[in-house]
Design an enzyme around this catalytic site. Structure first.
Site, mmCIF file in Angstrom:
data_model
loop_
_atom_site.group_PDB
_atom_site.id
_atom_site.type_symbol
_atom_site.label_atom_id
_atom_site.label_comp_id
_atom_site.label_asym_id
_atom_site.label_seq_id
_atom_site.Cartn_x
_atom_site.Cartn_y
_atom_site.Cartn_z
ATOM 1 N N HIS A 42 1.733 4.475 -2.914
ATOM 2 C CA HIS A 42 1.871 5.926 -2.763
ATOM 3 C C HIS A 42 3.229 6.380 -3.293
ATOM 4 O O HIS A 42 3.342 7.421 -3.961
ATOM 5 C CB HIS A 42 1.772 6.315 -1.287
ATOM 6 C CG HIS A 42 0.394 6.357 -0.735
ATOM 7 N ND1 HIS A 42 -0.639 7.047 -1.325
ATOM 8 C CD2 HIS A 42 -0.137 5.809 0.398
ATOM 9 C CE1 HIS A 42 -1.740 6.924 -0.596
ATOM 10 N NE2 HIS A 42 -1.460 6.176 0.454
ATOM 11 N N HIS B 18 0.836 -1.210 0.000
ATOM 12 C CA HIS B 18 0.000 0.000 0.000
ATOM 13 C C HIS B 18 0.870 1.259 0.000
ATOM 14 O O HIS B 18 0.692 2.147 -0.851
ATOM 15 C CB HIS B 18 -0.905 -0.013 1.236
ATOM 16 C CG HIS B 18 -1.777 1.188 1.387
ATOM 17 N ND1 HIS B 18 -3.117 1.176 1.068
ATOM 18 C CD2 HIS B 18 -1.514 2.457 1.824
ATOM 19 C CE1 HIS B 18 -3.637 2.382 1.294
ATOM 20 N NE2 HIS B 18 -2.676 3.175 1.758
ATOM 21 N N GLU B 19 1.802 1.331 0.939
ATOM 22 C CA GLU B 19 2.638 2.524 1.021
ATOM 23 C C GLU B 19 3.547 2.657 -0.197
ATOM 24 O O GLU B 19 3.853 3.773 -0.639
ATOM 25 C CB GLU B 19 3.456 2.517 2.317
ATOM 26 C CG GLU B 19 2.616 2.522 3.589
ATOM 27 C CD GLU B 19 1.596 3.652 3.649
ATOM 28 O OE1 GLU B 19 1.820 4.701 3.012
ATOM 29 O OE2 GLU B 19 0.559 3.480 4.315
ATOM 30 N N HIS C 9 3.379 6.805 -6.944
ATOM 31 C CA HIS C 9 2.680 8.025 -7.363
ATOM 32 C C HIS C 9 3.653 9.212 -7.349
ATOM 33 O O HIS C 9 3.555 10.118 -8.187
ATOM 34 C CB HIS C 9 1.504 8.269 -6.414
ATOM 35 C CG HIS C 9 0.382 9.062 -6.988
ATOM 36 N ND1 HIS C 9 -0.788 9.303 -6.311
ATOM 37 C CD2 HIS C 9 0.229 9.691 -8.185
ATOM 38 C CE1 HIS C 9 -1.603 10.032 -7.048
ATOM 39 N NE2 HIS C 9 -1.007 10.295 -8.190
#
Length: 672
Positions: free
Chosen positions: A465, A461-462, A468
Site C-alpha cells: 500500500h 502487505h502494508e 502505491h
C-alpha cells in the site's frame, strides 16, 4: 501562543512538528481550518467569472489544504496512539466534519458550476486526467445527494451525520473492549508455550501493570497462545473473549450500533434512488453488482469448505488421540493445526521466528522496492508522535520521493489490525507535493522483535500500500495513490506479499537474529511448500465474513443483525469449528466507517488479480524483471485513479484474469 498545527511547518520535509503539538491544539486548529475551507469554497461558488476547470475543479482541489493538513495528523494519532482527549475530540468532530461535507455537496451554486463544466466537457479541451477528475467530482457530488432538494436533502444530511457519529462510536467501543480485557497467567500456565510467547505475555503484563504475564486481545499475542497452549480451558477463555469483542453487554456493546448503521445506510441508498446500499456502494467498484460479488465468493466457498471439513476430521482425530472426546471446537483448531503443520511440514513456529526479526524484514521490503523500482531508504533521526515510530526518507536517483513512517508495535492506545495511511498525499497541482506515508502494525514487542510468517506477510502487505502512495505520479490529489476502486486498492498490497516468498529474498534477508546465519535451505523449502497449508480454514473464515457483509447491505436492513448473521452462516453450512474472521460486533472494516461496507469481498477480488500479476513476473523468468516492474509502476502504482481500474490492469497485463489463479494460489484448484 501560536498554534503549531496552523503555523508553517519548517522541519525537515515539512513534517508535522510532533514535539510541539499538544492535544488542546487540535480543536482550535480544526475550527480555523474549517473556517478557511468554507471561505475558499464560498469564493469558488460565488465567482462571477464563468466556470472553468481551473477556477472550479482545480480550485476545489486546493480549497481544503489546511484542513487536510490538520486532519492528516489528528486522525493518524486517533488510530495509532489514542487517549481520552483524542477520543473525545474524535466524537465531537464526527458530526462537525460530516456537516461540512454536506454543506459542500449541497452548495447549489457550486454544483451548478460543476454541472455546467460537465455538460460542456467536450468543448473544454481537457487533458485526459482533467476529464477524469471532472467526472469523479461530479459523480461524488451526485452520489452525495447534490441533486436532492428540500426535505430529502435535509434528511440525507442528518443520516450522514448520524452515521459519522456511529462509526466513531463503533471503533472506540471496540478499542475499549480490547484495552480492558486481559487474562492473567500463572507460572504453570506457561507450560508448553514457546519462549517468544512467554516473553510477549510477560511484556504485555508489564505494560498493563499486572503482577505477571497476561494474555490480551492483541492478535500477535492471542493467536500464538491459541496455537501453542496445551491448556484447553485457557484457550477457550481466551478465544471466547476474542470473538466476544463488542458484544459483552457493557457500555461498549456494538450490536445496537451496528443495527442502526445498517438501517441508516439503507435509508441513505434509497434517498439517492438505489434499491439497496450494496447496489449504491458497488456501482463505482470493479464488481459493479451484488450478483458479481456473490458469484466470486461462492466459486471459492465450495472448494474451501470441502478442504476445511476434510482438515477438521484430521484435527479431530488428533484431539481424540490426546484423550479428549467430543467435537473439535474453534479454540481447538489452531492448536491442533499447529501440531499437524509441525508434523507434516516439519515446521515449528518457535524455530522459524528467530529467522524473521523485524529489522531484517523491513530491510527485505526495502530491498525488493529498490530492485523493482530503484527506491532507496535513509533513516531519519527526528521527533515523531511516539517513541516506537521510525522514519525514512525515500529517494530515487537523488530525487526525494516520500517520507515513510513505520509504527510496528502493539500498545493499548492503538486500535487493532494493520493499515496504511498518509499524513500528506502526492500531487503536482499548486506545486509538487510528495507524500508522507504511514504503515501501522500490531506486532509483539521484544528484544529483538521476532515476527511470525503471517506477521512478515502483513509487513509486506502494508508496504505494498505504501508503494502505491510513494510512487504516485499524478497532478490532482483527488486521484493520487490509493484513491482507486475499493476492490482494486488491495492489488498492490497483496501483490507485494509474493516477493516475501521469493527464495532469493528469504536467502538474503531471513537470517537468525543472533548468529546472522541464513534460514536453513531445508526450512526455507518446507516453509514455501507449506504456503497453502490450512487455506481451507483461512478461506472459509474470510468468505463467511464477506457473505455476511453482502447480506447485510443487499436487501432490507435486518432488525437484528446477529440473527441475520446466524441465518447467512446456516445457509452456507458454516463448519462448526470455524467462526467468521470478523463477527458483526467487531467487524471494524464494515462498521467503523463506510470504507469496506458492502466491500469486504474486495480483498478476494483483488487476489484474483494479484495472483495473475505475479504470474507475469514468473512468466518473464525473473521476479525482478525490469520491464514487468516498469509496466507495474506505469500502469498501476503511479497511476492512482487516473483511469478505470479494469483499464489500468489490462494495460499492465493485457487482459483480465479468471478466478483459477486465485484457487491455484490458495491450493484449492483440485478441490474445486
Amino acid at each position: 501562543m501560536t498554534n503549531p498545527l496552523l503555523s508553517p511547518w519548517t522541519s525537515a520535509f515539512e513534517l508535522p512538528p510532533f514535539a510541539a503539538i499538544r492535544d488542546e491544539d487540535f480543536a482550535p486548529a480544526f475550527d480555523a481550518a474549517l473556517a478557511e475551507a468554507r471561505a475558499n469554497i464560498a469564493a469558488i461558488a460565488e465567482n462571477p467569472e464563468p466556470p472553468s476547470f481551473e477556477n472550479t475543479i482545480a480550485a476545489l482541489e486546493l480549497a481544503e489544504e489546511s484542513l487536510d493538513r490538520v486532519a492528516g495528523v489528528f486522525y493518524n494519532l486517533a488510530g495509532a496512539d489514542s487517549n481520552e482527549a483524542r477520543e473525545a475530540l474524535q466524537r465531537e468532530l464526527a458530526p462537525k466534519m460530516s456537516a461540512f461535507s454536506s454543506e459542500v455537496v449541497n452548495n447549489r451554486p457550486l454544483f451548478r458550476r460543476i454541472e455546467t463544466l460537465w455538460q460542456d466537457r467536450d468543448a473544454l479541451g481537457l487533458e485526459p486526467e482533467q476529464a477524469r477528475v471532472l467526472m469523479l467530482y461530479r459523480r461524488m457530488f451526485v452520489r452525495s445527494g447534490a441533486e436532492l432538494e428540500g426535505a430529502e436533502a435535509e434528511r440525507l444530511t442528518a443520516v450522514k451525520s448520524r452515521l459519522a457519529v456511529l462509526g466513531t462510536t463503533f471503533g472506540q467501543n471496540l478499542l475499549a473492549d480490547e484495552r480492558e480485557w486481559m487474562m492473567p497467567l500463572r507460572e504453570e500456565d506457561l507450560e508448553g508455550l514457546p519462549d517468544f510467547v512467554v516473553a510477549t505475555a510477560r511484556a504485555a503484563g508489564a505494560e498493563r501493570g499486572a503482577e505477571g504475564p497476561v494474555v490480551t486481545l492483541n492478535r500477535s499475542l492471542i493467536v500464538p497462545f491459541l496455537q501453542f497452549s496445551p491448556r484447553r480451558e485457557l484457550r477457550r477463555q481466551a478465544y471466547e473473549a476474542w470473538v466476544a469483542r463488542g458484544a459483552n453487554g457493557n457500555a461498549s456493546d456494538n450490536r445496537e450500533v451496528a443495527a442502526e448503521i445498517l438501517r441508516l445506510r439503507e435509508e441513505r441508498a434509497k434517498l439517492l434512488g438505489y434499491p439497496s446500499f450494496a447496489a449504491y456502494k458497488l456501482e463505482t467498484e470493479m464488481a459493479k453488482t451484488p450478483d458479481a460479488v456473490r458469484e466470486l465468493l461462492l466459486r471459492v466457498w465450495t472448494p474451501a469448505k470441502a478442504r476445511a471439513e476434510a482438515d477438521a476430521e484430521v484435527l479431530a482425530a488428533m484431539m481424540h488421540k490426546d484423550g479428549i472426546n467430543g467435537d473439535l471446537e474453534p479454540w481447538d483448531r489452531r492448536y491442533y493445526s499447529q501440531k499437524r503443520r509441525a508434523a507434516e511440514h516439519d515446521l515449528d513456529e518457535a524455530a522459524l521466528k528467530p529467522y524473521l526479526p523485524l529489522d531484517r524484514m523491513i530491510e527485505a521490503a526495502f530491498d525488493c522496492a529498490n530492485r523493482l523500482f530503484g527506491l532507496e531508504f535513509r533513516p531519519l533521526d527526528i521527533a515523531l508522535y511516539h517513541p516506537d515510530v521510525r522514519a525514512w526518507e525515500v529517494t530515487r536517483e537523488g530525487r526525494h520521493m516520500a517520507v515513510f513512517l513505520g509504527d510496528y508495535f502493539a500498545r493499548a492506545s492503538k486500535r487493532s489490525g494493520a493499515w496504511c495511511s498518509t499524513m500528506r498525499g502526492q500531487r503536482k497541482l499548486g506545486g509538487e507535493q510528495r507524500p508522507v506515508v504511514v504503515n501501522v502494525c500490531n506486532f509483539a514487542k521484544g528484544e529483538p522483535a521476532l515476527l511470525s510468517w503471517d506477521d512478515a506477510r502483513t509487513l509486506f502487505h502494508e508496504f505494498g500500500h505504501a508503494l502505491h502512495q510513494m510512487l504516485s505520479d499524478v497532478t490532482h490529489g483527488f486521484i493520487s495513490g490509493t484513491s482507486v476502486a475499493r476492490d482494486f486498492v488491495e492489488l498492490p498490497s497483496q501483490l507485494y506479499e509474493h516477493w516475501l516468498s521469493v527464495p532469493e529474498v528469504l536467502e538474503r534477508h531471513a537470517r537468525h537474529w543472533q548468529t546472522g546465519e541464513p534460514m536453513p535451505e531445508g526450512m526455507r523449502k518446507r516453509l514455501l511448500a507449506a504456503s497453502t497449508y490450512d487455506q481451507g480454514f483461512a478461506t472459509v473464515e474470510f468468505v463467511s465474513s464477506a457473505m455476511v457483509d453482502l447480506a447485510f447491505h443487499e436487501g432490507a436492513a435486518p432488525a437484528d443483525p446477529m440473527t441475520r448473521q446466524a441465518e447467512v452462516l446456516e445457509d452456507l453450512g458454516m463448519p462448526r469449528a470455524i467462526r467468521m474472521r470478523h463477527a458483526t460486533p467487531h467487524f471494524a472494516h464494515v462498521f467503523s466507517g463506510d470504507g469496506y461496507s458492502a466491500g469486504y469481498y474486495s480483498y478476494m477480488w483483488s487476489e484474483v488479480m494479484d495472483a495473475d500479476a505475479f504470474a507475469a513476473f514468473e512468466e518473464a523468468g525473473d521476479p525482478f524483471d525490469p520491464e514487468m516492474a516498469r509496466r507495474l509502476e506505469t500502469h498501476v502504482l503511479s497511476a492512482g485513479g487516473s483511469r478505470e481500474a479494469e483499464e489500468l490492469y489490462t494495460a499492465f497485463r493485457g487482459r483480465m484474469p479468471g478466478v483459477e489463479a486465485l484457487l491455484k494460489g490458495r491450493g484449492l484448484l483440485d478441490a474445486a
